[in-house]
Design an enzyme around this catalytic site. Sequence first.
Site, PDB file in Angstrom:
ATOM      1  N   GLU B 211      29.992  51.494  97.910  1.00 25.78           N
ATOM      2  CA  GLU B 211      30.043  50.136  98.596  1.00 25.78           C
ATOM      3  C   GLU B 211      29.377  49.148  97.344  1.00 25.78           C
ATOM      4  OE1 GLU B 211      31.005  48.739 101.640  1.00 25.78           O
ATOM      5  OE2 GLU B 211      32.096  50.583 102.253  1.00 25.78           O
ATOM      6  N   CYS B 250      26.130  41.555  98.997  1.00 25.11           N
ATOM      7  CA  CYS B 250      27.176  41.826  98.406  1.00 25.11           C
ATOM      8  C   CYS B 250      28.733  40.832  98.717  1.00 25.11           C
ATOM      9  CB  CYS B 250      27.746  43.296  98.645  1.00 25.11           C
ATOM     10  SG  CYS B 250      27.790  43.761 100.298  1.00 25.11           S
TER      11      CYS B 250
END
Lengths: 490, 409
Positions: B211, B250
């Site tokens: 990720e 993110c």
Amino acid sequence: MASEVEKKAVFDIDSAKEVVQELRASFVAGKTKDYEWRRTQLKAMLKMMDENEPQIVAALRDDLSKPELESSIYEIAMLKNSCKLALKKMKHWVMPEKAKTSLATFPSSAEIVSEPLGVVLVISAWNYPLLLSLDPVIGAIAAGNAIVLKPSEISPATASLLAKLVANYMDSSCIKVVEGAVPETTALLEQKWDKIMYTGNGRIGRIVMAAAAKHLTPVVLELGGKCPVIVDSGINLQVATRRIIAGKWGCNNGQACISPDYIITTKDYAVELVDSFKCELERFYGKNPLESKDLSRVVNSNHFARLLKLLDEDKVSSKIVYGGERDKSNLKIAPTILLDVPQDSLIMNEEIFGPLLPIITIDKVEDSFDLINSGTKPLAVYMFTNNKKLKEKFVEKVSAGGLVINDTTVHLAEPTLPFGGVGDSGMGAYHGKFSFDTFSHKKAVLYRSFAGDAPLRYPPYTNGKLRLLKALLGGSILGIIRALMGWSKA
Amino acid sequence: MLSSMEKSIAELRETFKNGGTKSISWRKSQLKALLQLINQNEDSIFKALDQDLGKSPVESYRDEVGVLKKSVTYTLSCLEKWVAPKKAEVPLLFFPAKAEVMPQPLGVVLIFSSWNFPFTLALDPLIGAISAGNTVLLKPSDLAPACMSFLVETIPKYLDNKAVKVLAGGADIGERLLQLKWDKIFFTGSPRVGRLVMAAAAKHLTPVTLELGGKSPAIVDTLSTTPSKAKVTAKRIVGGKWGPCTGQACIAIDYVLVEEKLASTLIELLKKTIKRFYGENIKSLKNISRIVNKHQFQRLVNLLKDPNVADSIVYGGSVDEEKLVIEPTILLDPPLDSEIMSEEIFGPLLPIITLKNIEESIDFINSKSNPLVIYAFTEDDTFKKRILSETSSGTVTFNDSMVQYRYSI
């Protein structure tokens, strides 16, 4: 039509870069995304196989002495089925999938959209050089990607036939075949791909994944290992034996990732099993199997020498109970059965990938599960039994890419099952829709409206907002009402 | 002579081998225990997040505690369904065969989590690993040390120590862990470290889930619809930039794309909203996290050092090195080749890039590498379809920000 790349004498890093650039331009221009393009490519592939069956059979005979039946059924027919399935189902596969949304995002709607990854690299193997090259390509086309196929140089006749046919039948601005060996593969692996699919052995699998890591490229690795067959008593022994023979010597003479590698059976049953093998093997391949036209040869002298090393090891050669004959000039080894080879022998510690079948014996059939689990996870495990409880235990306890009960290898032909390994036998899967999925990105999409903009998401943050937020995330209408009324605890 | 790390891992392998994590009842008990851990320690969790990142309780609940509670509850309700084998159709050729696909645990899983959502990014993957029947080693980020200590001390009090372990430490511990063989590695963090993780995993043929991040743009095409929609757009952009850990997320909005003629309208709306949410200036800043450490602080300050970039600041720009605070900052058209427009910002600086026509945003986004999320504020259905089919990203969210993660199923 020869491309710029083919005119150059050597396929080096620059050539590889050019190929990727060209394919990327085609992809960005939207050529491969177009639904009709995907259909015409798949139809072209079908035509390619229909119009060139004799040439394909001849190339496979050159490379592997593959019997015509194996070529026609296990390579060509399987590929055609795969193509036809993709043509039939693609319109469903490309549709976005609706996803449920929760109270917390009300009002909203959500879906999962399949999109192509981009430019993908398929590196295939020598043993099923047509199937293992084009089956992944079918998935990559159906998913809308541009593709480079690198067939194995160990089956050179098929590799060069593939290069010629793909250039003639398919869209070379989007699908290319690059022939070559280690230097060419290395040049390709230096480039940035959107996905790499590799079929082969674990040693090269590690090299492929390490190269992919530099570009954060996801990989599918279809590897191998030792696929064991557990044989219980109280079964239809003749059918079981025939199915094991078909999966072992009937599949490229044992040179297949899912071939039965060795057998585990009880000490009590071993003799009966060996006798059944002797009977059926003679029925299938005659008294002089080295002369049988129905067996592939060993692919090359390296592998031939490797197999003889396994067979001629001191503590192993005395355990041969059937076969053992070899013909070096024709690269043939007869179907060979060994009984009770030591666990620390070479033949029991590497993937055989050839016509040698060791049988090891244990006291109770259930002991086989721990034995298998003590090794690395196989690509496939087969078990022959009529015992329902044993079947259940087998499925629950044994970890492998795929399991088959009362047959061998056929799960490969089942497009509704994902075909792939786990642990050392690989990562990722394909066949049927799984091929489409493996070459797609599943994009999450959430549609929100401007209505109902809850102030509690935004600062200034107050205790009241915290209470309400907790209730909302808790998902219960009652909780929300209580929070709104100021009745719940912070 | 095995180190204590190797002994721990050997124990995890033994537990898995002996079937300690296989039963549904074990998995459910662990998930329930995790829920208890969160419920009974909410205040300590809020305290640790405040210490490491200056997160307020609302932000901490919304982005960490609440998300996790939802995740555990959802998993508990679906577990039996997920674990059950799925029947597969068998073609006539194979009659009378039956086929099924059966989920099995992978074995011993390594989870690396990141510092910005130190609870969510550690425990959400843990929930998945446990529900699938694996044993787990969790390595939280030492850049959020209070949260890491909390996890190291508290997890053993609630979860099965033989199956779930937490290891404290920095990059050196991470490197040592990567030398060992795992059945899966789950990594959340930067692409640079992601490459190292995958390269290490390649040696053992270990599958990985990475990720990572990137520059997640927000396309803004709703300013000339209605005043209320324009206001909501501004709120959602502000909430999606400075709301999550002051942009250190993110999926935070990295930069905005808007038509030239609407840029000043957008900037005014953003300024008003920022002041209302976070205060008038850096001295009265509230409801917002701080920068995690000096290193990240310096990195962000350096992004503003380029004179052409500094010149493009239209709001904010003040910093407080002692408190590790940078106020919400808006820039208008910084040079496209500046670092702030080529690196993931991961902080409270918001570049606004203007275009002649909003449709150009598609080519603009495609000129960069695929983002994790594209946020598109538009009511034009044709434009929505074009964004979906002509760009590639992990996710696309229309007319909002952040919610796709917080409330996703």
